[in-house]
Design a protein around this motif. Structure first.
Motif, PDB file in Angstrom:
ATOM      1  N   HIS A 287       0.826  -1.206   0.000  1.00 25.95           N
ATOM      2  CA  HIS A 287       0.000   0.000   0.000  1.00 25.95           C
ATOM      3  C   HIS A 287       0.860   1.255   0.000  1.00 25.95           C
ATOM      4  O   HIS A 287       0.620   2.201  -0.772  1.00 25.95           O
ATOM      5  CB  HIS A 287      -0.919  -0.017   1.227  1.00 25.95           C
ATOM      6  N   LEU A 288       1.886   1.295   0.849  1.00 28.36           N
ATOM      7  CA  LEU A 288       2.770   2.461   0.886  1.00 28.36           C
ATOM      8  C   LEU A 288       3.499   2.642  -0.442  1.00 28.36           C
ATOM      9  O   LEU A 288       3.671   3.779  -0.918  1.00 28.36           O
ATOM     10  CB  LEU A 288       3.784   2.314   2.025  1.00 28.36           C
ATOM     11  N   ASP A 289       3.914   1.545  -1.048  1.00 26.25           N
ATOM     12  CA  ASP A 289       4.584   1.655  -2.346  1.00 26.25           C
ATOM     13  C   ASP A 289       3.623   2.216  -3.389  1.00 26.25           C
ATOM     14  O   ASP A 289       4.008   3.038  -4.233  1.00 26.25           O
ATOM     15  CB  ASP A 289       5.097   0.285  -2.780  1.00 26.25           C
ATOM     16  N   SER A 290       2.361   1.798  -3.316  1.00 25.55           N
ATOM     17  CA  SER A 290       1.358   2.338  -4.238  1.00 25.55           C
ATOM     18  C   SER A 290       1.113   3.820  -3.969  1.00 25.55           C
ATOM     19  O   SER A 290       0.964   4.611  -4.901  1.00 25.55           O
ATOM     20  CB  SER A 290       0.053   1.550  -4.104  1.00 25.55           C
ATOM     21  N   VAL A 291       1.069   4.198  -2.682  1.00 21.44           N
ATOM     22  CA  VAL A 291       0.881   5.616  -2.333  1.00 21.44           C
ATOM     23  C   VAL A 291       2.018   6.454  -2.904  1.00 21.44           C
ATOM     24  O   VAL A 291       1.796   7.521  -3.515  1.00 21.44           O
ATOM     25  CB  VAL A 291       0.795   5.780  -0.798  1.00 21.44           C
ATOM     26  N   PHE A 292       3.248   5.991  -2.733  1.00 18.99           N
ATOM     27  CA  PHE A 292       4.386   6.756  -3.246  1.00 18.99           C
ATOM     28  C   PHE A 292       4.442   6.707  -4.773  1.00 18.99           C
ATOM     29  O   PHE A 292       4.914   7.663  -5.400  1.00 18.99           O
ATOM     30  CB  PHE A 292       5.684   6.256  -2.623  1.00 18.99           C
ATOM     31  N   ALA A 293       3.977   5.626  -5.375  1.00 21.07           N
ATOM     32  CA  ALA A 293       3.904   5.588  -6.841  1.00 21.07           C
ATOM     33  C   ALA A 293       2.934   6.650  -7.342  1.00 21.07           C
ATOM     34  O   ALA A 293       3.211   7.351  -8.328  1.00 21.07           O
ATOM     35  CB  ALA A 293       3.471   4.195  -7.307  1.00 21.07           C
TER      36      ALA A 293
END
Length: 819
Positions: A287-293
């Protein structure tokens, strides 16, 4: 044609005919663009799994996270998970009872727990600046002991470490010892045989140590043959003396394998016991990786976080289709932004214009913006205000099918029927080329009836058309607005600008001319146009020219206004700088005159022979000089502030109409008040019962409370931070009313501190105070020494000493004043 596809539940309902609306609007293409900014496989899957929904609280919370991620990236930091191996497979294996993870999978699990720890530590010091990211990071489990156990047991190359267990370490020591014994035994055999060069080495066959022997000499070395060379001239023999040793080595190897299996099983069970928490950590990292993406996407494509309107207002400023922008960017081309506003009573927008003019792109841009906003994806626009839609209904493109016996018209009608069955006041409806595929008159009539039905349901509807009858209907019907894709008549090419408020022209004949049709065909086509069509075309062209002229005048007016504002700001800045310089010159002259006067008084005092009389005159002169200096400084400050106050706009309130003295209770911060001897009103800030602090322009000063005589107008807005940053503060004190008997000069230079302390000493002497306290802190000691030197020669100071240790010690200097 196939069934209508819809996604229900919490998700937004996306409906079209044979193809889902996400496909028609290229939503998957958008997610693919964002996925390229993800740094790990779970993050890419989380991005691809984004779907539109109506949970406003969840959307707002997600966008708050994205805002923080954007600020985190803008600050020069980065959060990536490139070292994380995809945990999906080994997490799935943990579900199977009795399964044991391979060493490589255990290393992958260690990668997950270490990534979780890295995220936790990354936001340890950022809780105030990035509170939501820090909260999500803190929710990740603490797996340090598990990670340490795995790293201690499994080496980076996948082998089991000697330190994995004491038993394994002991077994491997025995193995090394057994191998050494075999080596010595076989070397002794080789020496005893006097093996020639090329046969004096030890090797392995069938996991047992052997030596090479010529086939012709095999009987000279009793033992077990484990193989021959390729030529058959050499056999590999395990001498009888080495058999027991090799057996021992094999036995130890079995023990080693059993111990390694036990260790792997034990580690697997530890990982399995934390499986739920590890799955949660993997999901949160994804989820965090998606947020930063999405944050990186927002920065790359200049996106905005959308505002969700409570009603049906849809407003897009400089909106772009990121899928189209990515495609054109690869060709070195740019996208023309779209500006659109609708809602309230205006719920239907009819877009007309030439073929290849951008009508379909406009529909897709609006639809993709809606899907993005409700999927927690920043919208590619300068500003986006979007309502929460319950469903997106799309009919875009040609859906004809030979196998299903459907023409283009039949496919459109089935799509429109489906839309009518599902459309509500909270739906977004996108219809491309409404009313096409049949006779123009019937198609236009059907399109008008459909648009009327959508208007009655108050569903936000965007439809494209070439029919003049639909344009006329939109021009005369409340709640329906015309819009045009602009066409450059001079260069005969579309500009892709959306012009709301005017209908567009199809310009089909002009486009045909540009594409090379013979001139006689073009002329004949113009001759075949009805007079009404020619008049309508000329009227629309006139409206477009008029709109362009108005827009040009507006741009010119805005530019002139900008220039005037810039000139005004320049003049104001120059005036403020001149006033500052003038004030600085006045203060410099005042200090020089004061020094000369003090020197003259000191010279005259020294000429007096009587010591007692001289001491008395020195004290009187010091007090008198202090009083004169204070009065002169207050008068100068008063004049400066009045001058600057006069430069402020007059509020139009006459002081003659408000002469009633004010009680302190009538005053509140922000009031514009009149002060005695001031021609212009000033802003009241605060009072202490005796003095009032007022503000005039960029300066601030204190005046007697009794001098505040009237209220000039309503409360003024507090000045912004930028104004306060430019404020020059001037403090004056009325005779006999000092504010305090101590001063804080921490952070001042020696020159600044001595000037402030000098004023405090004057005020204290006038109030007959016995001493003053000067707070200067420790620092390097330069400020303390400079003040001590200044105070030791001051005419009003009897002596100086440090404050008591329990009250500040050497950080505070106390000056005892002369009586």
């Amino acid at each position: 044609m196939g069934s209508i596809e819809a996604q229900s539940g919490r998700g937004l309902c996306l409906i079209s005919m044979s193809r889902p609306a996400e496909e028609l609007l290229e939503f998957d293409g958008l997610k693919e663009i964002i996925s390229r900014s993800a740094t790990c496989a779970p993050g890419r899957r989380a991005t691809q799994a984004l779907v539109p929904h109506e949970d406003l609280a969840a959307l707002e919370g997600e966008f708050l996270l994205i805002r923080e991620a954007i600020e985190y990236l803008r600050a020069g930091s980065e959060l990536g998970f490139g070292s994380l191996t995809d945990p999906q497979k080994w997490l799935a294996r943990l579900v199977v009872p009795g399964s044991v993870l391979r060493p490589s999978e255990l290393l992958d699990s260690a990668s997950l727990v270490e990534t979780a720890g890295g995220v936790r530590s990354a936001f340890t010091d950022g809780r105030e600046k990035f509170p939501r990211l820090a909260e999500r990071a803190a929710a990740l489990g603490d797996f340090r002991s598990l990670g340490s156990a795995i790293r201690r047991a499994v080496l980076p190359n996948g082998e089991t470490s000697d330190d994995a267990s004491p038993q394994l370490k002991r077994i491997r020591a025995n193995i090394a010892e057994a191998r050494d014994k075999i080596q010595r035994s076989l070397e002794a055999t080789l020496r005893a045989r006097g093996a020639p060069a090329g046969e004096d080495y030890i090797t392995l066959r069938n996991d047992r140590f052997v030596i090479p022997v010529r086939a012709s000499e095999q009987r000279s070395v009793p033992g077990v043959v484990h193989g021959t060379s390729g030529t058959g001239q050499t056999v590999f023999v395990e001498p009888l003396d080495a058999i027991d040793l090799n057996n021992r080595l094999v036995q130890l190897g079995d023990q080693e394998a059993a111990e390694i299996a036990r260790i792997l099983e034990e580690l697997t069970e530890r990982v399995r016991s934390d499986r739920v928490r590890l799955e949660q950590a993997a999901e949160e990292i994804a989820h965090l990786d998606s947020v930063f993406a999405r944050a990186r996407f927002a920065r790359q494509y200049d996106c905005t976080v959308p505002e969700f309107a409570p009603g049906n207002r849809l407003c897009l400023e400089a909106a772009r289709n990121p899928v189209l922008e990515a495609a054109l960017g690869a060709q070195g081309r740019t996208v023309v932004p779209l500006r659109l506003s609708m809602g309230g009573e205006e719920t239907v927008l009819v877009i007309s214009g030439p073929n290849t003019g951008g009508k379909t792109v406009a529909l897709k841009t609006v639809g993709l913006a809606a899907l993005s906003a409700q999927s927690a994806i920043p919208v590619a626009a300068e500003r986006a205000e979007i309502p929460l839609f319950d469903r997106v209904l799309a009919d875009i493109g040609d859906e004809q099918s030979i196998t299903a016996d459907l023409s283009t018209f039949s496919a459109h009608v089935r799509n429109l029927k489906s839309m009518l069955e599902r459309a509500t006041a909270r739906s977004l409806i996108l219809v491309d080329e409404i009313g096409t595929g049949t006779a123009p008159e019937e198609g236009a009539a059907l399109a008008v009836a459909l648009l009327e039905e959508f208007r009655a349901r108050r569903a936000l509807t965007l439809a494209t058309t070439h029919h003049d009858r639909i344009k006329a209907y939109a021009s005369t019907t409340p709640g329906i607005v015309n819009a045009a894709m602009e066409f450059d008549q001079e260069n005969l090419r579309p500009t892709y600008r959306l012009l709301v408020g005017v209908p567009g022209t199809s310009s089909g004949i002009e486009i045909a001319r540009r594409l090379g049709l013979p001139s006689q065909v073009i002329d004949r086509a113009y001759a075949c146009l009805s007079p009404e069509s020619r008049e309508a075309r000329d009227l629309i062209a006139y409206l477009h020219r008029s709109r362009n002229e108005i827009e040009a005048l507006g741009r010119q007016a805005r530019e002139e206004l900008r220039q005037l504002e810039a000139e005004r700001e320049k003049l104001r800045t120059e005036w403020v700088e001149r006033q500052k310089k003038r004030i600085a010159d006045l203060e410099h002259n005042f200090r020089e005159n004061q020094k000369h006067l003090e020197a003259e008084v000191a010279r005259l005092t020294l000429e007096i022979k009587d010591r007692a009389l001289r001491a008395q005159l020195e004290k009187r002169a010091g007090r008198r000089m202090g009083r004169i200096g204070s009065e002169a400084r207050a008068e100068a400050d008063r004049a400066v502030v009045e001058t600057l106050a006069a430069s402020q706009p007059d509020l139009g309130v006459s002081a003659e109409t408000a002469r009633t003295p004010l009680a302190p209770a009538e005053l509140s911060p922000g009031l514009r008040v009149y002060v005695k001897a001031f021609r212009q009103p000033v802003i009241f800030r605060r009072h202490d019962g005796r003095t009032a602090e007022v503000e005039a322009g960029p300066l601030r000063m204190k005046v007697p409370l009794a001098d505040v005589i009237a209220i000039a107008g309503q409360a003024a807005e507090p000045q912004g931070a930028a104004s306060r940053a430019r404020t020059t503060t001037v403090h004056t004190e009325p005779d006999g009313r000092p504010e305090a008997d101590e001063i804080n000069v921490i952070g001042c230079t020696v020159e600044q501190a001595t000037e402030r302390v000098d004023k405090l000493l004057d005020e204290a002497a006038l109030s007959s105070k016995p001493r003053v306290r000067i707070i200067h802190g420790h620092g390097t000691g330069a400020l303390r020494r400079g003040l001590a030197e200044f105070l030791s020669t001051h005419p009003l100071v009897e002596s100086i000493h440090h404050e008591a240790e329990d009250r500040g010690g050497t950080a505070i200097t106390v000056a005892e004043l002369k009586p």
